[in-house]
Design a protein around this motif. Structure first.
Motif: not given
Length: 68
Positions: A13-14, A16-17, A20-21, A24, A35, A38-39, A41-42
């Motif tokens: 999940v991380t 994939w986020q 995408r980031r 983008k 990574y 995102a890590r 943030e989660r």
């Protein structure tokens, strides 16, 4: 084993986020930085590890002389 593959297997999940980031934002953000963002943030409690690997390596002698 490559780091990206290991990250994908351990936390898809991380990964994939982060992918995408990274896509983008284009070349402005590397996958590794995305990574880590995102890590954190989660899992906010891992914020202390966010800068790991971003500081220059120092020898043990330098660490003893300069504890900061």
């Amino acid at each position: 084993m490559r780091l990206q593959l290991l990250r994908c297997l351990l936390d898809p999940v991380t990964t994939w986020q982060a992918l995408r980031r990274s896509v983008k934002r284009g070349s402005a953000t590397s996958f590794d930085v995305a990574y880590r963002q995102a890590r954190v943030e989660r899992f906010p409690d891992e914020a202390v590890y966010r800068h790991y690997g971003h500081t220059p390596a120092t020898s043990p002698d330098q660490r003893e002389r300069d504890p900061h």
